[in-house]
Scaffold this motif. Structure first.
Motif, PDB file in Angstrom:
ATOM      1  N   SER A   1       1.026  -1.163   0.129  1.00  0.00           N
ATOM      2  CA  SER A   1       0.025  -0.146   0.087  1.00  0.00           C
ATOM      3  C   SER A   1       0.957   1.271   0.214  1.00  0.00           C
ATOM      4  CB  SER A   1      -0.806  -0.104   1.164  1.00  0.00           C
ATOM      5  OG  SER A   1      -1.435   1.224   1.378  1.00  0.00           O
ATOM      6  N   ALA A   2       0.675   2.228  -0.780  1.00  0.00           N
ATOM      7  CA  ALA A   2       1.407   3.430  -0.684  1.00  0.00           C
ATOM      8  C   ALA A   2       1.163   4.177   0.161  1.00  0.00           C
ATOM      9  CB  ALA A   2       0.809   4.307  -1.957  1.00  0.00           C
ATOM     10  N   GLU A   3       0.033   3.893   1.140  1.00  0.00           N
ATOM     11  CA  GLU A   3      -0.104   4.605   2.418  1.00  0.00           C
ATOM     12  C   GLU A   3       0.606   4.236   3.773  1.00  0.00           C
ATOM     13  OE1 GLU A   3      -4.215   4.179   1.263  1.00  0.00           O
ATOM     14  OE2 GLU A   3      -4.438   6.265   0.331  1.00  0.00           O
ATOM     15  N   ASP A   4       0.939   2.906   3.319  1.00  0.00           N
ATOM     16  CA  ASP A   4       1.716   2.280   4.618  1.00  0.00           C
ATOM     17  C   ASP A   4       2.887   1.364   4.099  1.00  0.00           C
ATOM     18  OD1 ASP A   4       2.060   1.218   7.182  1.00  0.00           O
ATOM     19  OD2 ASP A   4       0.599  -0.429   6.813  1.00  0.00           O
ATOM     20  N   LEU A   5       4.067   2.241   3.700  1.00  0.00           N
ATOM     21  CA  LEU A   5       5.220   1.539   3.207  1.00  0.00           C
ATOM     22  C   LEU A   5       5.975   0.646   4.070  1.00  0.00           C
ATOM     23  CD1 LEU A   5       6.524   4.691   1.659  1.00  0.00           C
ATOM     24  CD2 LEU A   5       4.945   2.956   0.448  1.00  0.00           C
ATOM     25  N   PRO A   6       6.020  -0.699   3.757  1.00  0.00           N
ATOM     26  CA  PRO A   6       6.785  -1.495   4.616  1.00  0.00           C
ATOM     27  C   PRO A   6       8.219  -1.562   4.839  1.00  0.00           C
ATOM     28  CG  PRO A   6       6.238  -2.573   2.689  1.00  0.00           C
ATOM     29  CD  PRO A   6       5.879  -1.379   2.432  1.00  0.00           C
ATOM     30  N   PHE A   7       8.658  -0.345   4.953  1.00  0.00           N
ATOM     31  CA  PHE A   7      10.171  -0.064   5.273  1.00  0.00           C
ATOM     32  C   PHE A   7      10.487   0.829   6.340  1.00  0.00           C
ATOM     33  CE2 PHE A   7       9.100  -0.206   0.690  1.00  0.00           C
ATOM     34  CZ  PHE A   7       9.609  -1.122   0.161  1.00  0.00           C
ATOM     35  N   ASP A   8      11.825   0.532   6.914  1.00  0.00           N
ATOM     36  CA  ASP A   8      12.137   1.061   8.264  1.00  0.00           C
ATOM     37  C   ASP A   8      12.250   2.764   7.945  1.00  0.00           C
ATOM     38  OD1 ASP A   8      12.289  -1.227   9.536  1.00  0.00           O
ATOM     39  OD2 ASP A   8      14.463  -1.397   9.364  1.00  0.00           O
ATOM     40  N   ARG A   9      12.280   3.373   9.079  1.00  0.00           N
ATOM     41  CA  ARG A   9      12.738   4.656   8.911  1.00  0.00           C
ATOM     42  C   ARG A   9      13.760   5.262   8.229  1.00  0.00           C
ATOM     43  NH1 ARG A   9       9.982   8.967  11.175  1.00  0.00           N
ATOM     44  NH2 ARG A   9       8.477   7.490  12.507  1.00  0.00           N
ATOM     45  N   SER A  10      14.003   6.120   7.375  1.00  0.00           N
ATOM     46  CA  SER A  10      15.246   6.575   6.900  1.00  0.00           C
ATOM     47  C   SER A  10      15.989   5.500   6.248  1.00  0.00           C
ATOM     48  CB  SER A  10      16.110   7.148   8.131  1.00  0.00           C
ATOM     49  OG  SER A  10      15.442   8.271   8.508  1.00  0.00           O
ATOM     50  N   SER A  11      15.012   4.706   5.394  1.00  0.00           N
ATOM     51  CA  SER A  11      15.745   3.581   4.580  1.00  0.00           C
ATOM     52  C   SER A  11      16.258   3.947   3.180  1.00  0.00           C
ATOM     53  CB  SER A  11      14.695   2.581   4.261  1.00  0.00           C
ATOM     54  OG  SER A  11      14.321   1.989   5.533  1.00  0.00           O
ATOM     55  N   PHE A  12      15.737   5.064   2.466  1.00  0.00           N
ATOM     56  CA  PHE A  12      16.158   5.583   1.123  1.00  0.00           C
ATOM     57  C   PHE A  12      16.693   6.845   0.994  1.00  0.00           C
ATOM     58  CE2 PHE A  12      12.718   2.182   1.330  1.00  0.00           C
ATOM     59  CZ  PHE A  12      13.303   1.303   0.568  1.00  0.00           C
ATOM     60  N   GLY A  13      17.432   6.994  -0.138  1.00  0.00           N
ATOM     61  CA  GLY A  13      17.997   8.376  -0.151  1.00  0.00           C
ATOM     62  C   GLY A  13      16.874   8.733  -1.415  1.00  0.00           C
ATOM     63  N   THR A  14      16.395   7.884  -2.372  1.00  0.00           N
ATOM     64  CA  THR A  14      15.382   8.396  -3.389  1.00  0.00           C
ATOM     65  C   THR A  14      14.171   7.627  -3.149  1.00  0.00           C
ATOM     66  OG1 THR A  14      17.307   9.228  -4.485  1.00  0.00           O
ATOM     67  CG2 THR A  14      15.303   8.900  -5.917  1.00  0.00           C
ATOM     68  N   VAL A  15      13.064   7.947  -3.441  1.00  0.00           N
ATOM     69  CA  VAL A  15      11.815   7.132  -3.749  1.00  0.00           C
ATOM     70  C   VAL A  15      11.384   7.638  -4.959  1.00  0.00           C
ATOM     71  CG1 VAL A  15       9.378   6.862  -3.141  1.00  0.00           C
ATOM     72  CG2 VAL A  15      11.135   7.006  -1.381  1.00  0.00           C
ATOM     73  N   LEU A  16      11.052   6.626  -6.162  1.00  0.00           N
ATOM     74  CA  LEU A  16      10.600   7.182  -7.443  1.00  0.00           C
ATOM     75  C   LEU A  16       9.168   6.535  -7.261  1.00  0.00           C
ATOM     76  CD1 LEU A  16      13.510   5.784  -9.561  1.00  0.00           C
ATOM     77  CD2 LEU A  16      13.030   8.073  -8.872  1.00  0.00           C
ATOM     78  N   SER A  17       8.341   7.385  -8.346  1.00  0.00           N
ATOM     79  CA  SER A  17       6.839   7.318  -8.633  1.00  0.00           C
ATOM     80  C   SER A  17       6.465   7.787  -9.791  1.00  0.00           C
ATOM     81  CB  SER A  17       5.987   7.490  -7.179  1.00  0.00           C
ATOM     82  OG  SER A  17       4.689   7.635  -7.646  1.00  0.00           O
ATOM     83  N   PHE A  18       6.203   7.061 -10.628  1.00  0.00           N
ATOM     84  CA  PHE A  18       5.647   7.578 -12.017  1.00  0.00           C
ATOM     85  C   PHE A  18       4.087   7.168 -12.296  1.00  0.00           C
ATOM     86  CE2 PHE A  18       9.947   7.621 -11.977  1.00  0.00           C
ATOM     87  CZ  PHE A  18      10.453   8.964 -12.377  1.00  0.00           C
ATOM     88  N   ASP A  19       3.043   7.921 -12.541  1.00  0.00           N
ATOM     89  CA  ASP A  19       1.888   7.404 -12.882  1.00  0.00           C
ATOM     90  C   ASP A  19       1.105   6.751 -11.862  1.00  0.00           C
ATOM     91  OD1 ASP A  19       1.135   8.932 -15.322  1.00  0.00           O
ATOM     92  OD2 ASP A  19       2.590   7.524 -16.429  1.00  0.00           O
ATOM     93  N   VAL A  20       1.255   7.206 -10.364  1.00  0.00           N
ATOM     94  CA  VAL A  20       0.739   6.364  -9.376  1.00  0.00           C
ATOM     95  C   VAL A  20       0.117   7.252  -8.442  1.00  0.00           C
ATOM     96  CG1 VAL A  20       1.329   4.953  -7.148  1.00  0.00           C
ATOM     97  CG2 VAL A  20       2.740   4.509  -9.443  1.00  0.00           C
ATOM     98  N   PHE A  21       0.779   8.537  -8.269  1.00  0.00           N
ATOM     99  CA  PHE A  21       0.362   9.520  -7.251  1.00  0.00           C
ATOM    100  C   PHE A  21      -0.998   9.894  -7.251  1.00  0.00           C
ATOM    101  CE2 PHE A  21      -0.081  13.602  -5.128  1.00  0.00           C
ATOM    102  CZ  PHE A  21       0.606  13.537  -4.032  1.00  0.00           C
ATOM    103  N   GLU A  22      -1.555   9.829  -8.592  1.00  0.00           N
ATOM    104  CA  GLU A  22      -2.822  10.418  -8.883  1.00  0.00           C
ATOM    105  C   GLU A  22      -3.927   9.040  -8.420  1.00  0.00           C
ATOM    106  OE1 GLU A  22      -1.425   8.829 -12.803  1.00  0.00           O
ATOM    107  OE2 GLU A  22      -0.443   9.926 -11.013  1.00  0.00           O
TER     108      GLU A  22
END
Length: 153
Positions: A1-22
């Motif tokens: 789920s985009a509203e409950d990401l299954p990752f630890d805090r401060s896991s990534f330097g970059t998050v990518l999303s294309f044609d998903v946000f809407e």
């Protein structure tokens, strides 16, 4: 789920999303989650359609695919459309600095989409508009899609 990401805090330097946000019903919750999983000064890079232009094109697409009675059913899919200023406000509210990018509008994907839903007349109109660099002269706020770099504050 985009509203409950299954990752630890401060896991990534970059998050990518294309044609998903809407497509995400609770965009504030999603942005809070992206902020949570990003490292300090991390980047959320994404693309999403412009609400204003989407409200013109999508009824045409849905009418062609599903008939005139279903012209506005796209609102079930695109439940989180934003215009330029709404998107900027939402990102800042959720702890991001915002930078928009000027990406050329007319490409192979865009031409295929126009031909699929508007036929050869659509391609003719697109070629005419492209001759005058119509889309590229539009301010970013009026482009069909937003290409965004949101930097975690």
């Amino acid at each position: 789920s985009a509203e409950d990401l299954p990752f630890d805090r401060s896991s990534f330097g970059t998050v990518l999303s294309f044609d998903v946000f809407e497509h995400i019903p609770d965009s504030d919750r999603h942005l809070q989650e992206v902020n949570r999983v990003l490292k300090p000064d991390g980047h959320y890079i994404f693309q999403t359609p412009n609400k204003w232009l989407n409200m013109i094109f999508e009824p045409i697409r849905f009418t062609r695919k599903f008939g005139v009675r279903n012209a506005f059913d796209f609102l079930n899919e695109h439940c989180s459309l934003h215009n330029y200023w709404e998107l900027e406000k939402r990102l800042k509210y959720n702890g991001f600095e915002v930078k928009y990018y000027d990406i050329p509008v007319v490409n192979q994907y865009f031409e295929t989409k126009i031909k699929t839903y508007l036929g050869n007349l659509g391609i003719l109109m697109l070629d005419l508009l492209d001759t005058f660099q119509f889309f590229e002269r539009l301010p970013l706020a009026l482009r069909p899609n937003f290409f965004v770099q949101a930097i975690k504050r």
